[in-house]
Scaffold this active site. Sequence first.
Site, PDB file in Angstrom:
ATOM      1  N   ARG A  85      -5.663  -0.039  -2.604  1.00 38.06           N
ATOM      2  CA  ARG A  85      -6.266   0.018  -1.406  1.00 38.06           C
ATOM      3  C   ARG A  85      -8.082  -0.501  -1.356  1.00 38.06           C
ATOM      4  O   ARG A  85      -9.086   0.133  -1.197  1.00 38.06           O
ATOM      5  CB  ARG A  85      -6.813   1.481  -0.412  1.00 38.06           C
ATOM      6  N   GLY A  87      -8.496  -3.909  -3.014  1.00 38.98           N
ATOM      7  CA  GLY A  87      -8.490  -5.100  -2.105  1.00 38.98           C
ATOM      8  C   GLY A  87      -8.056  -6.323  -3.676  1.00 38.98           C
ATOM      9  O   GLY A  87      -8.458  -7.300  -3.308  1.00 38.98           O
ATOM     10  N   GLU A 111      10.084 -12.437   0.469  1.00 40.71           N
ATOM     11  CA  GLU A 111       9.997 -10.892   1.377  1.00 40.71           C
ATOM     12  C   GLU A 111       9.662 -10.112   0.884  1.00 40.71           C
ATOM     13  O   GLU A 111       8.600  -9.622  -0.092  1.00 40.71           O
ATOM     14  CB  GLU A 111      11.592 -10.580   1.007  1.00 40.71           C
ATOM     15  N   ASN A 116       8.097  -1.358   4.527  1.00 43.71           N
ATOM     16  CA  ASN A 116       6.481  -1.611   3.866  1.00 43.71           C
ATOM     17  C   ASN A 116       5.661  -2.437   4.940  1.00 43.71           C
ATOM     18  O   ASN A 116       5.126  -3.140   4.897  1.00 43.71           O
ATOM     19  CB  ASN A 116       6.983  -2.308   2.981  1.00 43.71           C
ATOM     20  N   TYR A 123       0.001  -9.210   3.869  1.00 41.26           N
ATOM     21  CA  TYR A 123       0.043 -10.352   4.494  1.00 41.26           C
ATOM     22  C   TYR A 123       0.120 -11.234   5.270  1.00 41.26           C
ATOM     23  O   TYR A 123      -0.259 -12.094   5.484  1.00 41.26           O
ATOM     24  CB  TYR A 123       2.267 -10.222   4.132  1.00 41.26           C
TER      25      TYR A 123
END
Length: 155
Positions: A85, A87, A111, A116, A123
Amino acid sequence: MNAILKPVEARFEPLLPRWLDIVLDVELRAYAHPWSKTNFDDALKSGHQAQLLLADDTLLGYFVAMKGVDEVHLLNITVAPTHQRQGWAHVMLDALRIWSRGQGAQWLWLEVRVSNTRAIQVYESHGFRRVGERRAYYPSAHNRREDAIVMNLPL
């Protein structure tokens, strides 16, 4: 009085065998189903792109990616739990994107476990899009399997 935070000077270095014990420790702390030493050994022997993200001698994270004909497949990307968390995943994804373009790749693939959600958000905020699912792709608790979301990023 507000404390002045010293900026972190991070750098990338190749993942070499001498780092594997530290990487495995992070892997064990980060995942319920971590990569094994054999997984990392095989990736290194295969010549996959494997990079550490370091601040001094502190491991912030790492990634392993496999080059294909016109694509790169992200096999593992991990931020050490104590540095999440902040960056660092974005920093590693930027570096991977730059490297992939330099290799002539047109696509970056990965994948991710359907559970998650934090990684999926990272992403997607980085431009990846969902393009499919792999049923029962990941090991899960109690001898069950978990689906994976397949994502890609055009380069």
